[in-house]
Design a protein around this motif. Structure first.
Motif, PDB file in Angstrom:
ATOM      1  N   GLN A  57      -7.004  -4.425   8.372  1.00  0.00           N
ATOM      2  CA  GLN A  57      -7.194  -5.223   7.167  1.00  0.00           C
ATOM      3  C   GLN A  57      -7.298  -4.371   5.911  1.00  0.00           C
ATOM      4  OE1 GLN A  57      -6.833  -8.376   7.049  1.00  0.00           O
ATOM      5  NE2 GLN A  57      -6.707  -8.676   9.237  1.00  0.00           N
ATOM      6  N   LYS A  58      -7.598  -3.072   6.063  1.00  0.00           N
ATOM      7  CA  LYS A  58      -7.823  -2.254   4.885  1.00  0.00           C
ATOM      8  C   LYS A  58      -6.548  -1.676   4.291  1.00  0.00           C
ATOM      9  CE  LYS A  58     -12.490  -1.222   6.078  1.00  0.00           C
ATOM     10  NZ  LYS A  58     -13.588  -0.350   5.846  1.00  0.00           N
ATOM     11  N   ILE A  59      -5.424  -1.783   4.980  1.00  0.00           N
ATOM     12  CA  ILE A  59      -4.165  -1.304   4.417  1.00  0.00           C
ATOM     13  C   ILE A  59      -3.676  -2.322   3.402  1.00  0.00           C
ATOM     14  CG2 ILE A  59      -1.726  -0.907   4.924  1.00  0.00           C
ATOM     15  CD1 ILE A  59      -2.511   0.442   7.444  1.00  0.00           C
ATOM     16  N   HIS A  60      -3.217  -1.812   2.263  1.00  0.00           N
ATOM     17  CA  HIS A  60      -2.726  -2.699   1.213  1.00  0.00           C
ATOM     18  C   HIS A  60      -1.296  -2.325   0.834  1.00  0.00           C
ATOM     19  CE1 HIS A  60      -7.133  -2.847   0.719  1.00  0.00           C
ATOM     20  NE2 HIS A  60      -6.877  -4.132   0.574  1.00  0.00           N
TER      21      HIS A  60
ATOM     22  N   ILE B 140       2.051   1.758   0.103  1.00  0.00           N
ATOM     23  CA  ILE B 140       1.096   1.332   1.125  1.00  0.00           C
ATOM     24  C   ILE B 140      -0.124   2.223   0.924  1.00  0.00           C
ATOM     25  CG2 ILE B 140       0.623   1.053   3.584  1.00  0.00           C
ATOM     26  CD1 ILE B 140       3.650   0.771   3.993  1.00  0.00           C
ATOM     27  N   ARG B 141      -1.271   1.574   0.686  1.00  0.00           N
ATOM     28  CA  ARG B 141      -2.488   2.303   0.324  1.00  0.00           C
ATOM     29  C   ARG B 141      -3.596   2.117   1.364  1.00  0.00           C
ATOM     30  NH1 ARG B 141      -1.810   3.951  -4.851  1.00  0.00           N
ATOM     31  NH2 ARG B 141      -0.239   2.832  -6.074  1.00  0.00           N
ATOM     32  N   ASP B 142      -4.554   3.009   1.318  1.00  0.00           N
ATOM     33  CA  ASP B 142      -5.762   2.975   2.166  1.00  0.00           C
ATOM     34  C   ASP B 142      -5.443   3.150   3.642  1.00  0.00           C
ATOM     35  OD1 ASP B 142      -7.336   2.556  -0.128  1.00  0.00           O
ATOM     36  OD2 ASP B 142      -6.974   0.403  -0.027  1.00  0.00           O
ATOM     37  N   ILE B 143      -4.390   3.896   3.930  1.00  0.00           N
ATOM     38  CA  ILE B 143      -4.007   4.147   5.320  1.00  0.00           C
ATOM     39  C   ILE B 143      -5.102   4.926   6.042  1.00  0.00           C
ATOM     40  CG2 ILE B 143      -2.306   5.271   6.818  1.00  0.00           C
ATOM     41  CD1 ILE B 143      -0.296   4.816   4.454  1.00  0.00           C
ATOM     42  N   ASN B 144      -5.723   5.871   5.343  1.00  0.00           N
ATOM     43  CA  ASN B 144      -6.744   6.704   5.980  1.00  0.00           C
ATOM     44  C   ASN B 144      -7.999   5.924   6.369  1.00  0.00           C
ATOM     45  OD1 ASN B 144      -7.261   6.361   3.264  1.00  0.00           O
ATOM     46  ND2 ASN B 144      -7.943   8.464   2.897  1.00  0.00           N
ATOM     47  N   HIS B 145      -8.166   4.702   5.873  1.00  0.00           N
ATOM     48  CA  HIS B 145      -9.322   3.868   6.235  1.00  0.00           C
ATOM     49  C   HIS B 145      -9.010   2.916   7.391  1.00  0.00           C
ATOM     50  CE1 HIS B 145     -11.401   5.329   2.741  1.00  0.00           C
ATOM     51  NE2 HIS B 145     -10.433   4.913   1.952  1.00  0.00           N
TER      52      HIS B 145
ATOM     53  N   GLY C  26      -7.858   3.684  10.495  1.00  0.00           N
ATOM     54  CA  GLY C  26      -7.937   4.201  11.854  1.00  0.00           C
ATOM     55  C   GLY C  26      -6.800   5.164  12.155  1.00  0.00           C
ATOM     56  N   GLN C  27      -6.760   5.589  13.406  1.00  0.00           N
ATOM     57  CA  GLN C  27      -5.781   6.566  13.858  1.00  0.00           C
ATOM     58  C   GLN C  27      -4.553   5.869  14.422  1.00  0.00           C
ATOM     59  OE1 GLN C  27      -6.322   9.940  13.469  1.00  0.00           O
ATOM     60  NE2 GLN C  27      -8.112   9.230  12.329  1.00  0.00           N
ATOM     61  N   GLY C  28      -3.450   6.581  14.440  1.00  0.00           N
ATOM     62  CA  GLY C  28      -2.241   6.045  15.052  1.00  0.00           C
ATOM     63  C   GLY C  28      -1.030   6.272  14.186  1.00  0.00           C
ATOM     64  N   LYS C  29       0.102   5.864  14.730  1.00  0.00           N
ATOM     65  CA  LYS C  29       1.372   6.039  14.016  1.00  0.00           C
ATOM     66  C   LYS C  29       1.637   4.833  13.121  1.00  0.00           C
ATOM     67  CE  LYS C  29       6.189   6.984  14.513  1.00  0.00           C
ATOM     68  NZ  LYS C  29       6.967   8.126  14.835  1.00  0.00           N
ATOM     69  N   LEU C  30       1.923   5.123  11.868  1.00  0.00           N
ATOM     70  CA  LEU C  30       2.258   4.086  10.905  1.00  0.00           C
ATOM     71  C   LEU C  30       3.727   3.720  11.070  1.00  0.00           C
ATOM     72  CD1 LEU C  30       1.326   2.426   8.379  1.00  0.00           C
ATOM     73  CD2 LEU C  30       2.193   4.332   7.005  1.00  0.00           C
ATOM     74  N   ARG C  31       4.018   2.441  11.236  1.00  0.00           N
ATOM     75  CA  ARG C  31       5.401   1.966  11.362  1.00  0.00           C
ATOM     76  C   ARG C  31       5.665   0.960  10.243  1.00  0.00           C
ATOM     77  NH1 ARG C  31       7.480   3.565  16.254  1.00  0.00           N
ATOM     78  NH2 ARG C  31       5.938   4.085  17.844  1.00  0.00           N
ATOM     79  N   ILE C  32       6.803   1.161   9.589  1.00  0.00           N
ATOM     80  CA  ILE C  32       7.178   0.305   8.466  1.00  0.00           C
ATOM     81  C   ILE C  32       8.602  -0.160   8.689  1.00  0.00           C
ATOM     82  CG2 ILE C  32       7.462   0.186   5.963  1.00  0.00           C
ATOM     83  CD1 ILE C  32       5.687   2.848   5.970  1.00  0.00           C
ATOM     84  N   LYS C  33       8.834  -1.455   8.521  1.00  0.00           N
ATOM     85  CA  LYS C  33      10.185  -2.012   8.624  1.00  0.00           C
ATOM     86  C   LYS C  33      10.446  -2.891   7.415  1.00  0.00           C
ATOM     87  CE  LYS C  33      10.868  -2.183  13.598  1.00  0.00           C
ATOM     88  NZ  LYS C  33      11.164  -3.038  14.750  1.00  0.00           N
TER      89      LYS C  33
ATOM     90  N   ALA D  47      -3.575  11.404  -0.372  1.00  0.00           N
ATOM     91  CA  ALA D  47      -4.273  11.072   0.870  1.00  0.00           C
ATOM     92  C   ALA D  47      -4.363   9.562   1.046  1.00  0.00           C
ATOM     93  CB  ALA D  47      -5.663  11.687   0.867  1.00  0.00           C
ATOM     94  N   GLY D  48      -3.838   9.057   2.150  1.00  0.00           N
ATOM     95  CA  GLY D  48      -3.934   7.638   2.459  1.00  0.00           C
ATOM     96  C   GLY D  48      -2.947   6.751   1.742  1.00  0.00           C
ATOM     97  N   VAL D  49      -1.968   7.349   1.030  1.00  0.00           N
ATOM     98  CA  VAL D  49      -1.006   6.558   0.261  1.00  0.00           C
ATOM     99  C   VAL D  49       0.404   7.067   0.541  1.00  0.00           C
ATOM    100  CG1 VAL D  49      -0.260   5.824  -2.045  1.00  0.00           C
ATOM    101  CG2 VAL D  49      -2.689   6.173  -1.578  1.00  0.00           C
ATOM    102  N   VAL D  50       1.321   6.131   0.817  1.00  0.00           N
ATOM    103  CA  VAL D  50       2.735   6.476   0.933  1.00  0.00           C
ATOM    104  C   VAL D  50       3.534   5.556   0.020  1.00  0.00           C
ATOM    105  CG1 VAL D  50       2.590   7.351   3.301  1.00  0.00           C
ATOM    106  CG2 VAL D  50       3.164   4.955   2.923  1.00  0.00           C
ATOM    107  N   GLN D  51       4.658   6.076  -0.454  1.00  0.00           N
ATOM    108  CA  GLN D  51       5.599   5.261  -1.213  1.00  0.00           C
ATOM    109  C   GLN D  51       6.829   5.064  -0.341  1.00  0.00           C
ATOM    110  OE1 GLN D  51       6.776   6.801  -5.063  1.00  0.00           O
ATOM    111  NE2 GLN D  51       7.589   4.815  -5.701  1.00  0.00           N
ATOM    112  N   VAL D  52       7.281   3.819  -0.240  1.00  0.00           N
ATOM    113  CA  VAL D  52       8.419   3.469   0.600  1.00  0.00           C
ATOM    114  C   VAL D  52       9.595   3.112  -0.300  1.00  0.00           C
ATOM    115  CG1 VAL D  52       9.258   1.933   2.418  1.00  0.00           C
ATOM    116  CG2 VAL D  52       6.831   2.579   2.353  1.00  0.00           C
ATOM    117  N   PHE D  53      10.735   3.785  -0.073  1.00  0.00           N
ATOM    118  CA  PHE D  53      11.956   3.533  -0.834  1.00  0.00           C
ATOM    119  C   PHE D  53      12.987   2.893   0.078  1.00  0.00           C
ATOM    120  CE2 PHE D  53       9.952   7.112  -2.925  1.00  0.00           C
ATOM    121  CZ  PHE D  53      10.099   6.822  -4.268  1.00  0.00           C
ATOM    122  N   PHE D  54      13.764   1.957  -0.457  1.00  0.00           N
ATOM    123  CA  PHE D  54      14.876   1.373   0.293  1.00  0.00           C
ATOM    124  C   PHE D  54      15.870   0.782  -0.681  1.00  0.00           C
ATOM    125  CE2 PHE D  54      12.147  -2.163  -0.459  1.00  0.00           C
ATOM    126  CZ  PHE D  54      12.960  -3.276  -0.541  1.00  0.00           C
TER     127      PHE D  54
END
Length: 127
Positions: free
Chosen positions: A2-5, A23-28, A30-37, A55-62
């Motif tokens: 729920q904490k990922i935005h 995609i923000r707050d990834i570090n809050h 939990g652990q695991g592989k982030l998958r984005i589609k 830290a905890g933030v990725v930018q997705v381009f498409f």
């Protein structure tokens, strides 16, 4: 999960023009592989590029390849966030009517041209 935005989504994307979101707050979350589609309606997922920005933030381009709603799905360790749907359509401001006669009669066929060279990828429909 729920904490990922998912943030910084535009009101729509344009076919053939690269777009992005964060995609923000990834570090809050939990652990695991982030998958984005990212996939257009009734079509397979399209290629994406993911860049770590901090830290905890990725930018997705498409780059959308067609006009349709695009669904963004994010999961971490098998737990999915509710998908987000964003429309993708050409910008009407980039479509121009040219060679339109100065006057014409109602119920008379009128010939004109449409310049949509800057509108992006998509189909032109004239009624």
């Amino acid at each position: 999960m729920q904490k990922i935005h998912i943030t910084d989504l535009p009101s729509h994307f344009m076919p053939g023009i690269m777009g992005s979101f964060f995609i923000r707050d990834i570090n809050h979350a939990g652990q695991g592989k982030l998958r984005i589609k990212v996939h257009p309606e009734n079509r397979p997922a399209i290629p994406i590029q993911v860049n770590d920005t901090e830290a905890g933030v990725v930018q997705v381009f498409f780059t959308p390849s067609c006009s349709s709603n695009h669904k963004i799905t994010v999961s971490l360790s098998g737990t999915k966030k509710e998908p987000v749907t964003v429309p993708c359509y050409p910008c009407i401001d980039n479509i121009k009517l040219i060679d339109v006669p100065e006057s014409f009669t109602v119920d008379e066929k009128v010939k004109f041209s449409v310049d949509c060279t800057k509108a992006g990828i998509g189909e032109l429909f004239v009624n």
